[in-house]
Design an enzyme around this catalytic site. Structure first.
Site, PDB file in Angstrom:
ATOM      1  N   ASP A 124       0.807  -1.221   0.000  1.00 33.64           N
ATOM      2  CA  ASP A 124       0.000   0.000   0.000  1.00 33.64           C
ATOM      3  C   ASP A 124       0.839   1.269   0.000  1.00 33.64           C
ATOM      4  O   ASP A 124       2.060   1.223   0.177  1.00 33.64           O
ATOM      5  CB  ASP A 124      -0.966  -0.011   1.200  1.00 33.64           C
TER       6      ASP A 124
ATOM      7  N   HIS B 256      -7.407  -4.735  10.137  1.00 30.98           N
ATOM      8  CA  HIS B 256      -7.099  -4.457   8.723  1.00 30.98           C
ATOM      9  C   HIS B 256      -5.796  -5.133   8.296  1.00 30.98           C
ATOM     10  O   HIS B 256      -4.881  -5.319   9.089  1.00 30.98           O
ATOM     11  CB  HIS B 256      -7.096  -2.952   8.412  1.00 30.98           C
TER      12      HIS B 256
HETATM   13  C1  F6R Z   1       1.384  -1.499   6.195  1.00 32.00           C
HETATM   14  C2  F6R Z   1       0.061  -2.079   6.302  1.00 32.00           C
HETATM   15  C3  F6R Z   1      -0.741  -2.052   7.571  1.00 32.00           C
HETATM   16  C4  F6R Z   1       0.078  -2.414   8.807  1.00 32.00           C
HETATM   17  C5  F6R Z   1      -0.787  -2.365  10.059  1.00 32.00           C
HETATM   18  C6  F6R Z   1       0.022  -2.603  11.308  1.00 32.00           C
HETATM   19  O1  F6R Z   1       1.901  -1.663   4.888  1.00 32.00           O
HETATM   20  O2  F6R Z   1      -0.396  -2.568   5.334  1.00 32.00           O
HETATM   21  O3  F6R Z   1      -1.799  -2.959   7.420  1.00 32.00           O
HETATM   22  O4  F6R Z   1       0.628  -3.681   8.648  1.00 32.00           O
HETATM   23  O5  F6R Z   1      -1.396  -1.109  10.161  1.00 32.00           O
HETATM   24  O6  F6R Z   1       0.926  -1.571  11.512  1.00 32.00           O
HETATM   25  P1  F6R Z   1       2.062  -1.634  12.609  1.00 32.00           P
HETATM   26  O7  F6R Z   1       3.030  -2.684  12.189  1.00 32.00           O
HETATM   27  O8  F6R Z   1       2.709  -0.267  12.581  1.00 32.00           O
HETATM   28  O9  F6R Z   1       1.392  -1.953  13.908  1.00 32.00           O
END
Ligand code: F6R
Length: 241
Positions: free
Chosen positions: A66, A134
Protein backbone atom coordinates in the site's frame (compact mmCIF):
# COMPACT_ATOMS: atom_id res chain seq x y z
CA UNK A 1 -2.79 -21.51 9.66
CA UNK A 2 0.51 -22.35 11.23
CA UNK A 3 1.00 -20.33 14.42
CA UNK A 4 4.47 -19.71 15.81
CA UNK A 5 4.86 -18.01 19.20
CA UNK A 6 8.27 -16.84 20.39
CA UNK A 7 10.11 -13.82 21.79
CA UNK A 8 9.89 -10.62 19.73
CA UNK A 9 13.53 -11.04 18.69
CA UNK A 10 13.11 -14.66 17.65
CA UNK A 11 9.96 -13.82 15.68
CA UNK A 12 12.07 -11.62 13.38
CA UNK A 13 14.78 -14.28 13.09
CA UNK A 14 12.37 -17.11 12.39
CA UNK A 15 10.41 -15.08 9.83
CA UNK A 16 13.71 -14.15 8.13
CA UNK A 17 14.46 -17.86 7.83
CA UNK A 18 11.41 -18.26 5.57
CA UNK A 19 12.99 -15.69 3.20
CA UNK A 20 16.27 -17.62 3.27
CA UNK A 21 14.43 -20.86 2.45
CA UNK A 22 12.34 -19.30 -0.33
CA UNK A 23 15.18 -17.41 -2.02
CA UNK A 24 17.53 -20.37 -1.92
CA UNK A 25 14.83 -22.51 -3.56
CA UNK A 26 13.79 -19.77 -5.96
CA UNK A 27 16.20 -16.81 -6.33
CA UNK A 28 13.67 -15.09 -8.62
CA UNK A 29 10.89 -15.15 -6.05
CA UNK A 30 8.30 -12.38 -5.96
CA UNK A 31 8.01 -10.95 -2.45
CA UNK A 32 5.09 -8.98 -1.06
CA UNK A 33 6.19 -6.25 1.33
CA UNK A 34 4.57 -4.41 4.23
CA UNK A 35 5.39 -1.25 6.14
CA UNK A 36 4.64 -0.14 9.71
CA UNK A 37 6.49 -0.77 12.96
CA UNK A 38 6.07 -4.55 12.98
CA UNK A 39 8.34 -5.57 10.06
CA UNK A 40 11.27 -3.33 11.06
CA UNK A 41 13.11 -6.02 13.14
CA UNK A 42 12.56 -8.51 10.28
CA UNK A 43 13.97 -6.06 7.72
CA UNK A 44 17.00 -5.46 9.98
CA UNK A 45 17.55 -9.20 10.08
CA UNK A 46 17.24 -9.50 6.28
CA UNK A 47 19.78 -6.66 5.82
CA UNK A 48 22.17 -8.47 8.18
CA UNK A 49 21.74 -11.82 6.40
CA UNK A 50 22.26 -10.12 3.03
CA UNK A 51 25.48 -8.45 4.24
CA UNK A 52 26.69 -11.81 5.59
CA UNK A 53 26.02 -13.42 2.20
CA UNK A 54 23.40 -15.82 3.58
CA UNK A 55 20.65 -14.44 1.35
CA UNK A 56 20.56 -12.61 -1.98
CA UNK A 57 17.77 -10.53 -3.46
CA UNK A 58 19.54 -9.77 -6.72
CA UNK A 59 17.05 -11.66 -8.88
CA UNK A 60 14.03 -11.15 -6.64
CA UNK A 61 11.11 -8.80 -7.22
CA UNK A 62 8.91 -7.10 -4.68
CA UNK A 63 5.43 -5.60 -4.56
CA UNK A 64 4.36 -3.59 -1.53
CA UNK A 65 0.89 -3.64 -0.10
CA UNK A 66 0.00 0.00 0.00
CA UNK A 67 0.80 3.70 -0.21
CA UNK A 68 -0.71 6.94 1.04
CA UNK A 69 -2.58 8.94 -1.60
CA UNK A 70 -0.94 12.29 -2.28
CA UNK A 71 2.55 11.48 -1.02
CA UNK A 72 5.46 11.35 -3.48
CA UNK A 73 8.01 8.57 -2.95
CA UNK A 74 10.43 11.22 -1.72
CA UNK A 75 8.14 12.23 1.19
CA UNK A 76 9.64 10.79 4.36
CA UNK A 77 6.28 9.34 5.45
CA UNK A 78 5.53 7.67 2.12
CA UNK A 79 5.73 3.90 2.12
CA UNK A 80 8.13 3.99 -0.85
CA UNK A 81 10.49 6.07 1.29
CA UNK A 82 10.02 3.67 4.21
CA UNK A 83 10.89 0.64 2.07
CA UNK A 84 13.97 2.27 0.55
CA UNK A 85 15.12 3.47 3.94
CA UNK A 86 14.49 0.27 5.90
CA UNK A 87 15.26 -2.37 3.31
CA UNK A 88 15.88 -1.72 -0.38
CA UNK A 89 18.80 0.73 0.03
CA UNK A 90 20.64 -1.82 2.18
CA UNK A 91 20.22 -5.05 0.21
CA UNK A 92 21.21 -6.20 -3.28
CA UNK A 93 17.71 -6.01 -4.80
CA UNK A 94 17.54 -4.05 -8.06
CA UNK A 95 15.52 -0.89 -7.45
CA UNK A 96 13.68 -1.37 -10.77
CA UNK A 97 12.40 -4.71 -9.44
CA UNK A 98 10.77 -3.07 -6.43
CA UNK A 99 7.18 -1.90 -6.67
CA UNK A 100 5.03 0.24 -4.39
CA UNK A 101 1.60 1.38 -5.60
CA UNK A 102 1.65 4.98 -6.78
CA UNK A 103 -0.03 7.40 -4.38
CA UNK A 104 0.05 10.06 -7.09
CA UNK A 105 -1.36 8.38 -10.20
CA UNK A 106 -4.45 6.69 -8.78
CA UNK A 107 -6.45 6.63 -12.01
CA UNK A 108 -6.32 2.84 -12.53
CA UNK A 109 -5.24 1.21 -9.26
CA UNK A 110 -6.19 -2.31 -10.41
CA UNK A 111 -3.37 -2.13 -12.96
CA UNK A 112 -1.16 -3.06 -10.00
CA UNK A 113 -2.82 -6.50 -9.96
CA UNK A 114 -1.98 -6.94 -13.65
CA UNK A 115 1.65 -6.03 -12.92
CA UNK A 116 1.76 -8.60 -10.12
CA UNK A 117 0.25 -11.21 -12.43
CA UNK A 118 2.73 -10.36 -15.20
CA UNK A 119 5.57 -10.91 -12.72
CA UNK A 120 4.21 -14.42 -12.07
CA UNK A 121 2.22 -13.68 -8.89
CA UNK A 122 3.44 -13.17 -5.34
CA UNK A 123 5.27 -16.13 -3.80
CA UNK A 124 5.28 -14.84 -0.23
CA UNK A 125 3.26 -11.88 1.05
CA UNK A 126 4.22 -10.26 4.34
CA UNK A 127 1.46 -8.72 6.44
CA UNK A 128 1.07 -6.80 9.67
CA UNK A 129 -2.33 -6.32 11.24
CA UNK A 130 -4.13 -3.20 12.44
CA UNK A 131 -5.91 -3.17 15.81
CA UNK A 132 -9.21 -3.20 13.87
CA UNK A 133 -8.12 -6.27 11.90
CA UNK A 134 -7.10 -4.46 8.72
CA UNK A 135 -4.53 -5.99 6.40
CA UNK A 136 -2.95 -3.61 3.96
CA UNK A 137 -5.41 -0.74 4.28
CA UNK A 138 -8.38 -3.04 3.88
CA UNK A 139 -10.56 -1.79 6.68
CA UNK A 140 -13.55 -3.69 8.17
CA UNK A 141 -16.29 -4.11 5.57
CA UNK A 142 -13.94 -4.45 2.57
CA UNK A 143 -15.37 -7.06 0.17
CA UNK A 144 -13.44 -10.33 -0.12
CA UNK A 145 -13.18 -9.96 -3.91
CA UNK A 146 -11.45 -6.55 -3.83
CA UNK A 147 -8.41 -5.92 -6.00
CA UNK A 148 -6.01 -2.96 -5.61
CA UNK A 149 -8.15 0.08 -4.87
CA UNK A 150 -8.30 3.49 -3.22
CA UNK A 151 -9.71 3.62 0.31
CA UNK A 152 -10.71 6.31 2.73
CA UNK A 153 -8.82 5.70 5.97
CA UNK A 154 -10.75 5.12 9.20
CA UNK A 155 -10.32 7.86 11.78
CA UNK A 156 -8.82 5.29 14.19
CA UNK A 157 -6.20 4.20 11.64
CA UNK A 158 -5.27 7.85 11.01
CA UNK A 159 -4.97 8.43 14.76
CA UNK A 160 -2.75 5.36 15.21
CA UNK A 161 -0.53 6.46 12.30
CA UNK A 162 -0.40 10.12 13.42
CA UNK A 163 2.62 9.19 15.56
CA UNK A 164 4.74 9.33 12.40
CA UNK A 165 3.53 12.80 11.36
CA UNK A 166 3.73 16.25 13.03
CA UNK A 167 -0.02 16.24 13.60
CA UNK A 168 -3.12 14.24 12.66
CA UNK A 169 -4.02 16.88 10.05
CA UNK A 170 -0.96 15.84 8.04
CA UNK A 171 -2.00 12.16 7.91
CA UNK A 172 -3.44 11.54 4.43
CA UNK A 173 -7.17 10.77 4.32
CA UNK A 174 -6.86 8.14 1.57
CA UNK A 175 -4.56 5.31 0.62
CA UNK A 176 -4.17 2.88 -2.25
CA UNK A 177 -3.98 -0.71 -1.16
CA UNK A 178 -3.86 -4.22 -2.55
CA UNK A 179 -7.32 -5.69 -2.06
CA UNK A 180 -8.21 -8.76 -0.02
CA UNK A 181 -8.29 -10.84 -3.19
CA UNK A 182 -4.86 -9.54 -4.22
CA UNK A 183 -3.50 -10.69 -0.84
CA UNK A 184 -5.30 -14.05 -0.97
CA UNK A 185 -3.86 -14.65 -4.47
CA UNK A 186 -0.34 -14.86 -2.96
CA UNK A 187 0.97 -18.43 -2.89
CA UNK A 188 2.00 -18.09 0.75
CA UNK A 189 1.49 -15.47 3.44
CA UNK A 190 3.38 -14.48 6.58
CA UNK A 191 1.56 -12.34 9.15
CA UNK A 192 3.54 -10.91 12.05
CA UNK A 193 1.93 -9.38 15.15
CA UNK A 194 3.89 -8.20 18.16
CA UNK A 195 3.00 -6.38 21.37
CA UNK A 196 0.04 -6.43 23.73
CA UNK A 197 -1.95 -3.87 21.70
CA UNK A 198 -2.49 -6.64 19.10
CA UNK A 199 -3.58 -9.37 21.55
CA UNK A 200 -7.33 -8.82 21.17
CA UNK A 201 -7.37 -8.65 17.39
CA UNK A 202 -5.03 -11.65 17.15
CA UNK A 203 -7.50 -13.73 19.14
CA UNK A 204 -10.37 -12.50 16.94
CA UNK A 205 -8.79 -13.14 13.56
CA UNK A 206 -7.45 -16.58 14.48
CA UNK A 207 -10.20 -17.96 16.72
CA UNK A 208 -13.23 -15.90 15.72
CA UNK A 209 -15.57 -16.29 12.71
CA UNK A 210 -14.48 -15.44 9.17
CA UNK A 211 -16.17 -12.09 8.66
CA UNK A 212 -15.56 -8.96 6.62
CA UNK A 213 -15.78 -7.11 9.97
CA UNK A 214 -12.32 -8.62 10.73
CA UNK A 215 -10.52 -8.48 7.37
CA UNK A 216 -7.58 -10.66 8.54
CA UNK A 217 -10.01 -13.49 9.44
CA UNK A 218 -10.11 -14.44 5.73
CA UNK A 219 -6.58 -15.81 6.20
CA UNK A 220 -8.16 -18.80 7.97
CA UNK A 221 -9.20 -19.91 4.46
CA UNK A 222 -5.75 -19.57 2.81
CA UNK A 223 -3.82 -22.86 2.56
CA UNK A 224 -0.32 -21.52 3.35
CA UNK A 225 -0.31 -18.92 6.11
CA UNK A 226 2.30 -18.68 8.86
CA UNK A 227 1.45 -16.36 11.74
CA UNK A 228 4.37 -15.23 13.89
CA UNK A 229 3.40 -13.84 17.31
CA UNK A 230 5.40 -12.70 20.29
CA UNK A 231 4.17 -13.76 23.71
CA UNK A 232 2.38 -10.43 24.29
CA UNK A 233 0.39 -10.61 21.04
CA UNK A 234 -0.47 -14.29 21.69
CA UNK A 235 -1.55 -13.70 25.30
CA UNK A 236 -5.32 -14.10 24.75
CA UNK A 237 -5.21 -17.12 22.44
CA UNK A 238 -7.01 -20.16 23.79
CA UNK A 239 -4.93 -22.67 21.88
CA UNK A 240 -1.27 -21.76 21.96
CA UNK A 241 -0.05 -24.70 19.87
C1 F6R B 1 1.38 -1.50 6.19
C2 F6R B 1 0.06 -2.08 6.30
C3 F6R B 1 -0.74 -2.05 7.57
C4 F6R B 1 0.08 -2.41 8.81
C5 F6R B 1 -0.79 -2.36 10.06
C6 F6R B 1 0.02 -2.60 11.31
O1 F6R B 1 1.90 -1.66 4.89
O2 F6R B 1 -0.40 -2.57 5.33
O3 F6R B 1 -1.80 -2.96 7.42
O4 F6R B 1 0.63 -3.68 8.65
O5 F6R B 1 -1.40 -1.11 10.16
O6 F6R B 1 0.93 -1.57 11.51
P1 F6R B 1 2.06 -1.63 12.61
O7 F6R B 1 3.03 -2.68 12.19
O8 F6R B 1 2.71 -0.27 12.58
O9 F6R B 1 1.39 -1.95 13.91
Amino acid sequence: MKIIIDTTENVAKRAAQLYVDLLSRNPQAVLGGATGSTPIPLYKELVKLNKEGVISFKDAKSFNLDEYVGLEGTHDQSYRYFMNDNLFNHIDIKMENTHVPSGIDISEPEKYDSEIEAAGGIDMQLLGIGVDGHIGFNEPGTPWDSLTHVVELEQNTREVNARFFNSIDEVPTHAVTMGIKTVMNARSIILIATGSSKAEIVKKFIEGPVTTEVPASILQLHPFVTVFLDHEAAALLEKKA
